[in-house]
Design a protein around this motif. Structure first.
Motif, PDB file in Angstrom:
ATOM      1  N   ALA A  73       0.848  -1.198   0.000  1.00 25.15           N
ATOM      2  CA  ALA A  73       0.000   0.000   0.000  1.00 25.15           C
ATOM      3  C   ALA A  73       0.882   1.246   0.000  1.00 25.15           C
ATOM      4  O   ALA A  73       0.612   2.223  -0.714  1.00 25.15           O
ATOM      5  CB  ALA A  73      -0.920  -0.006   1.211  1.00 25.15           C
ATOM      6  N   ASN A  74       1.943   1.201   0.785  1.00 23.08           N
ATOM      7  CA  ASN A  74       2.885   2.324   0.832  1.00 23.08           C
ATOM      8  C   ASN A  74       3.440   2.611  -0.561  1.00 23.08           C
ATOM      9  O   ASN A  74       3.435   3.745  -1.036  1.00 23.08           O
ATOM     10  CB  ASN A  74       4.008   1.974   1.813  1.00 23.08           C
ATOM     11  N   GLU A  75       3.891   1.551  -1.226  1.00 19.64           N
ATOM     12  CA  GLU A  75       4.468   1.716  -2.571  1.00 19.64           C
ATOM     13  C   GLU A  75       3.452   2.258  -3.567  1.00 19.64           C
ATOM     14  O   GLU A  75       3.759   3.136  -4.361  1.00 19.64           O
ATOM     15  CB  GLU A  75       4.993   0.372  -3.074  1.00 19.64           C
ATOM     16  N   LYS A  76       2.235   1.733  -3.502  1.00 16.51           N
ATOM     17  CA  LYS A  76       1.206   2.157  -4.463  1.00 16.51           C
ATOM     18  C   LYS A  76       0.884   3.641  -4.307  1.00 16.51           C
ATOM     19  O   LYS A  76       0.763   4.371  -5.290  1.00 16.51           O
ATOM     20  CB  LYS A  76      -0.087   1.348  -4.290  1.00 16.51           C
ATOM     21  N   PHE A  77       0.708   4.072  -3.074  1.00 10.92           N
ATOM     22  CA  PHE A  77       0.369   5.489  -2.871  1.00 10.92           C
ATOM     23  C   PHE A  77       1.529   6.390  -3.288  1.00 10.92           C
ATOM     24  O   PHE A  77       1.328   7.395  -3.981  1.00 10.92           O
ATOM     25  CB  PHE A  77      -0.038   5.753  -1.413  1.00 10.92           C
ATOM     26  N   ILE A  78       2.740   6.019  -2.894  1.00 15.19           N
ATOM     27  CA  ILE A  78       3.897   6.858  -3.236  1.00 15.19           C
ATOM     28  C   ILE A  78       4.097   6.900  -4.754  1.00 15.19           C
ATOM     29  O   ILE A  78       4.265   7.971  -5.343  1.00 15.19           O
ATOM     30  CB  ILE A  78       5.162   6.377  -2.498  1.00 15.19           C
ATOM     31  N   GLN A  79       4.009   5.722  -5.377  1.00 11.81           N
ATOM     32  CA  GLN A  79       4.180   5.645  -6.838  1.00 11.81           C
ATOM     33  C   GLN A  79       3.150   6.516  -7.567  1.00 11.81           C
ATOM     34  O   GLN A  79       3.493   7.280  -8.461  1.00 11.81           O
ATOM     35  CB  GLN A  79       3.915   4.211  -7.280  1.00 11.81           C
ATOM     36  N   THR A  80       1.896   6.385  -7.156  1.00 10.79           N
ATOM     37  CA  THR A  80       0.828   7.131  -7.835  1.00 10.79           C
ATOM     38  C   THR A  80       1.058   8.631  -7.713  1.00 10.79           C
ATOM     39  O   THR A  80       0.914   9.382  -8.677  1.00 10.79           O
ATOM     40  CB  THR A  80      -0.545   6.754  -7.238  1.00 10.79           C
TER      41      THR A  80
END
Ligand code: AHM
Ligand code: MG
Length: 336
Positions: A73-80
């Motif tokens: 979830a951390n990666e997805k939010f940061i990436q987006t």
């Protein structure tokens, strides 16, 4: 009454001009959060299948270990947020330090920073209980065009421009405020669209639910113990009902709809409690105040506190105004 529910996309466009410093940037940012929420929702929904999918080779072709959902979830939010080049900095409960973002086209022209708890209450995932994402948005205080600094992140909650949460529950909802009330949107998973299902959400002035980890009772300050005993006393509309999911977003969401108080006090085991001021308490406090509720550290307003470090913890009392005031009263009386 208009029978057709507005989508979140329509709502964002319609309300863009009501933002104080509207340039479309904040709308784009909320849109990016909406997108990341859908991706994370998809992952959370299949959490129970991970072993099965992994065993079938569907998700783990490189033979890597399945990623933990909070990391994912951390990666997805940061990436987006990074990909869309709409923020100049991000801080996350999952990262030790803040992240400075360079826009590809223009250097650091964006003015917003985001603080995020990507998957709060993640220990609940293993047992199929609701979890959430919490976010908080500020305007940077250092000059546009320079790299962000810690000062951009250590702002009092009162400076928040927007805040909200996503609750991955029986339904997935995105609830947020831009300082003009609180609105809740429910995801229709069949078509991947959020609809305005809970316009203008408000905490009832008082309620009958108290939410606290009572297993820690023995370690709580005297004032908190006294307030818990008050909640349990037979008098008037008491005893209250005890409800504690152990997932802040879900406990807050229920209390906002039904009326109640959430407490995570300091204790003899944790001198500042457990919850983080920047990632959890400030955004929830902004939502609470925008919904006619209150958020306190036991003595005063959460959002008035001047943060001193990124991962600072703070005692937290939040919910229906009269209940939070009563808890503060007991805490003050015990100190006399
Ligand atoms: P987390 O950020 O590690 O998930 O912790 C935050 C969570 C909150 O959602 C919840 O209200 C609280 O921790 C529960 O803590 P406890 O198990 O100590 O009662
Ligand atoms: Mg958390």
């Amino acid at each position: 009454m208009d029978k057709r529910h507005k989508t979140l996309g329509e709502f964002i466009i319609e309300n863009q001009s009501s933002f104080q410093y509207s340039s479309g940037e904040l709308s784009k940012l909320i849109n990016a959060i909406r997108l990341a929420a859908k991706v994370v929702n998809h992952e959370v929904n299949k959490a129970g299948l991970i072993d099965i999918l992994g065993a079938a080779g569907d998700t783990n072709i490189q033979g890597e270990d399945q990623q933990k959902l909070d990391v994912l979830a951390n990666e997805k939010f940061i990436q987006t947020l990074k990909n869309r080049e709409i923020v100049c900095g991000i801080a996350s409960e999952e990262e030790d330090d803040f992240i400075s973002i360079n826009s590809q086209d223009e250097q650091h022209q964006n003015k917003y920073i985001v603080l995020i708890d990507p998957l709060d209450g993640s220990s609940n995932i293993d047992v199929n209980v609701s979890v959430g994402t919490i976010f908080s948005i500020y305007r940077r205080v250092t000059p546009v065009g320079t790299p962000v600094t810690i000062d951009d992140f250590l702002q009092p909650g009162d400076n928040q421009v927007a805040a909200g949460y996503i609750v991955y529950g029986t339904s997935t909802m995105l609830v947020y405020t831009t300082g003009d009330g609180v609105n809740g949107f429910t995801l229709n998973p069949a078509i991947g669209t959020f609809y305005l299902s809970h316009p203008n959400m408000q905490f009832p002035e008082t309620g009958k639910i108290y939410s606290v980890n009572e297993g820690n009772y023995i370690h709580f300050p005297q004032g908190v113990k006294d307030y818990i005993k008050y909640c349990q006393q037979e008098e008037g509309d008491r005893p209250y009902t005890s409800r504690y999911i152990g997932s802040l977003v879900s406990d807050f969401h229920r209390n906002m709809i039904k009326g109640g108080i959430y407490m995570y006090p300091k204790s003899s085991k944790a001198s500042e409690g457990k919850l983080r001021l920047l990632y959890e308490c400030n955004p929830m406090a902004f939502l609470a105040e925008q919904a006619n509720g209150k958020a306190s550290d036991g003595k005063g307003r959460i959002m008035a506190l001047k943060p001193t470090e990124l991962h600072q913890r703070v005692p937290f009392f939040c919910g229906s105004t009269k209940m939070v005031e009563k808890a503060e009263e007991f805490i003050a009386n015990a100190l006399k």
